[in-house]
Every structure is written in C-alpha cells, then in structure tokens.
Design a protein around this motif. Structure first.
Motif, mmCIF file in Angstrom:
data_model
loop_
_atom_site.group_PDB
_atom_site.id
_atom_site.type_symbol
_atom_site.label_atom_id
_atom_site.label_comp_id
_atom_site.label_asym_id
_atom_site.label_seq_id
_atom_site.Cartn_x
_atom_site.Cartn_y
_atom_site.Cartn_z
ATOM 1 N N UNK A 1 5.553 5.463 8.176
ATOM 2 C CA UNK A 1 4.554 5.883 7.196
ATOM 3 C C UNK A 1 3.769 7.097 7.713
ATOM 4 N N UNK A 2 3.408 7.062 8.986
ATOM 5 C CA UNK A 2 2.689 8.188 9.578
ATOM 6 C C UNK A 2 3.607 9.406 9.721
ATOM 7 N N UNK A 3 4.829 9.176 10.154
ATOM 8 C CA UNK A 3 5.799 10.270 10.294
ATOM 9 C C UNK A 3 6.086 10.929 8.943
ATOM 10 N N UNK A 4 6.147 10.118 7.895
ATOM 11 C CA UNK A 4 6.425 10.615 6.537
ATOM 12 C C UNK A 4 5.147 11.029 5.807
ATOM 13 N N UNK A 5 4.066 11.181 6.539
ATOM 14 C CA UNK A 5 2.781 11.649 6.011
ATOM 15 C C UNK A 5 2.297 10.824 4.814
ATOM 16 N N UNK A 6 2.419 9.506 4.962
ATOM 17 C CA UNK A 6 1.929 8.530 3.979
ATOM 18 C C UNK A 6 2.624 8.636 2.622
ATOM 19 N N UNK A 7 3.837 9.164 2.612
ATOM 20 C CA UNK A 7 4.642 9.253 1.393
ATOM 21 C C UNK A 7 5.430 7.949 1.255
ATOM 22 N N UNK B 1 7.576 6.736 -1.069
ATOM 23 C CA UNK B 1 8.998 6.820 -1.419
ATOM 24 C C UNK B 1 9.845 7.271 -0.234
ATOM 25 N N UNK B 2 9.375 8.292 0.473
ATOM 26 C CA UNK B 2 10.115 8.799 1.634
ATOM 27 C C UNK B 2 10.170 7.742 2.742
ATOM 28 N N UNK B 3 9.036 7.070 2.971
ATOM 29 C CA UNK B 3 8.986 6.040 4.010
ATOM 30 C C UNK B 3 9.940 4.901 3.674
ATOM 31 N N UNK B 4 9.904 4.433 2.432
ATOM 32 C CA UNK B 4 10.767 3.320 2.036
ATOM 33 C C UNK B 4 12.236 3.706 2.133
ATOM 34 N N UNK B 5 12.581 4.923 1.717
ATOM 35 C CA UNK B 5 13.970 5.385 1.819
ATOM 36 C C UNK B 5 14.422 5.445 3.281
ATOM 37 N N UNK B 6 13.544 5.932 4.147
ATOM 38 C CA UNK B 6 13.861 6.009 5.579
ATOM 39 C C UNK B 6 14.051 4.613 6.157
ATOM 40 N N UNK B 7 13.154 3.702 5.789
ATOM 41 C CA UNK B 7 13.244 2.328 6.280
ATOM 42 C C UNK B 7 14.532 1.661 5.806
ATOM 43 N N UNK B 8 14.848 1.799 4.521
ATOM 44 C CA UNK B 8 16.078 1.202 3.981
ATOM 45 C C UNK B 8 17.313 1.753 4.693
ATOM 46 N N UNK B 9 17.309 3.037 4.990
ATOM 47 C CA UNK B 9 18.436 3.638 5.713
ATOM 48 C C UNK B 9 18.572 3.027 7.104
ATOM 49 N N UNK B 10 17.437 2.749 7.756
ATOM 50 C CA UNK B 10 17.500 2.122 9.074
ATOM 51 C C UNK B 10 18.022 0.685 8.975
ATOM 52 N N UNK B 11 17.574 -0.046 7.964
ATOM 53 C CA UNK B 11 18.086 -1.417 7.771
ATOM 54 C C UNK B 11 19.582 -1.373 7.486
ATOM 55 N N UNK B 12 20.009 -0.443 6.640
ATOM 56 C CA UNK B 12 21.440 -0.306 6.354
ATOM 57 C C UNK B 12 22.224 0.036 7.619
ATOM 58 N N UNK C 1 0.163 -1.713 1.714
ATOM 59 C CA UNK C 1 0.451 -3.090 1.304
ATOM 60 C C UNK C 1 1.628 -3.118 0.330
ATOM 61 N N UNK C 2 1.637 -2.210 -0.631
ATOM 62 C CA UNK C 2 2.764 -2.116 -1.565
ATOM 63 C C UNK C 2 4.061 -1.787 -0.818
ATOM 64 N N UNK C 3 3.987 -0.804 0.071
ATOM 65 C CA UNK C 3 5.146 -0.404 0.864
ATOM 66 C C UNK C 3 5.686 -1.579 1.666
ATOM 67 N N UNK D 1 9.708 -5.630 2.810
ATOM 68 C CA UNK D 1 10.033 -7.034 3.056
ATOM 69 C C UNK D 1 11.072 -7.531 2.066
ATOM 70 N N UNK D 2 10.911 -7.174 0.801
ATOM 71 C CA UNK D 2 11.886 -7.589 -0.217
ATOM 72 C C UNK D 2 13.276 -7.053 0.109
ATOM 73 N N UNK D 3 13.338 -5.821 0.588
ATOM 74 C CA UNK D 3 14.634 -5.222 0.907
ATOM 75 C C UNK D 3 15.311 -5.966 2.063
ATOM 76 N N UNK D 4 14.555 -6.201 3.128
ATOM 77 C CA UNK D 4 15.135 -6.915 4.272
ATOM 78 C C UNK D 4 15.573 -8.314 3.848
ATOM 79 N N UNK D 5 14.730 -9.018 3.116
ATOM 80 C CA UNK D 5 15.069 -10.373 2.676
ATOM 81 C C UNK D 5 16.317 -10.378 1.801
#
Length: 172
Positions: A88-94, A96-107, A138-140, A145-149
């Motif tokens: 979140x900090x790396x993506x400057x509190x964006x 959508x970008x943070x969630x996409x980055x996180x999902x890519x790491x989970x994948x 909190x939304x992020x 969490x939903x994605x990982x689950x």
C-alpha cells in the motif's frame, strides 16, 4: 497448497499456524512480512523470534514473497496485513494498484509447489476507521482476504485460540 488463517488480534493465529507447520515439516520456513517501524514493534519481533525454535528458517521479506526460497517447503507467511501495508505504501495508497500487486503475488505463490500457511487479520470486524486512509486500508484488507480465502485449500478462522474451519481441502 494454501492454508489461510484469519482472525482478530491475539486470537492465536500465529501459534496455530506454527503448530500446523511443525506437524508437516521438521524444517519449516517462517516468512516475516513486517517492516519494523518503531522500538515497540522491534521488541515484538524479537519476542516472536525467541518463541520459534532453531528448526525454523526465517526469511524477512516485505514484498515479493513468491520470489523467496519457499518452493517445496512448508512456509508460514505472517502476515497479510503487514505485507499489504508495505505494498500500500509502495503503491502510494492506490487501492486498485495495491490489490492487483497483491493478487499477482498470491498467484505467484499458487504456482509454487509447497504448503503455504498464510495468516491475516480480520480488521473489518472492529471499530470503523476514523480516517479516510484507514477506511481505504480496511476495504483493501477485506478484498485481499477474500482473494486469499477463495484460492485457499483450507480456510480457518481463529477465535479465542480456537480454530473454526470455514473451508477444508475435502470441500474444494
């Protein structure tokens, strides 16, 4: 295989995950995602290190967890909340970008052989965040969490030190 463990603060998530890992491997890996922000947190990290035995290999990584040497291992990844904070900090509190980055790491983790026990906090069950950035996070966290689950073979919710299985590998 991903095993996802969530719950509130001091619900027993880490202890349960570590016990689970030790039942699966005599040489588990602990991936610490925390960035040490202050002295109080440094003390907490030191206590956690002391509590784990010498059988643990510890990897400290704030992001790019899927690129760490965890293939063919049993690894506890602790935790999504701190990992997500780093992104979140790396993506400057964006969000959508943070969630996409996180999902890519989970994948990326899903593409690896091994057993990955991923711990996360359920921060949306508490007090409503007072700030805009707190509400965004909190939304992020909830979406992450939903994605990982959704990708996990097992999902466990910890309450007062007790596990509640939400999903197990026989249900997938």
């Amino acid at each position: 295989m991903i095993i996802y463990i969530s719950g509130g603060a001091r619900s027993g998530k880490s202890r349960f995950a570590q016990e689970m890992a030790l039942k699966r491997s005599m040489e588990p890996v602990y991936v610490a995602t925390a960035k040490v922000w202050d002295e109080n947190f440094a003390e907490r990290v030191a206590r956690h290190k002391r509590e784990r035995g010498p059988e643990w290999t510890c990897i400290e990584a704030e992001r790019n967890i899927h690129l760490q040497p965890i293939m063919d291992r049993v690894a506890v990844i602790d935790c999504v909340t701190l990992w997500l904070t780093n992104l979140f900090m790396t993506c400057q509190e964006d969000i959508e970008k943070t969630l996409a980055t996180f999902k890519a790491e989970i994948d990326g983790i899903l593409a690896l052989k091994g057993t990955f026990i991923i711990i996360s906090n359920e921060i949306g069950m508490g007090v409503h965040a007072a700030t805009e950035v707190g509400r965004k996070f909190t939304d992020l966290q909830g979406w992450a969490n939903q994605y990982v689950a959704s990708k996990a073979d097992e999902a466990i919710f910890m309450v007062s030190g007790l596990p509640l299985w939400l999903k197990n590998s026989s249900q997938k």
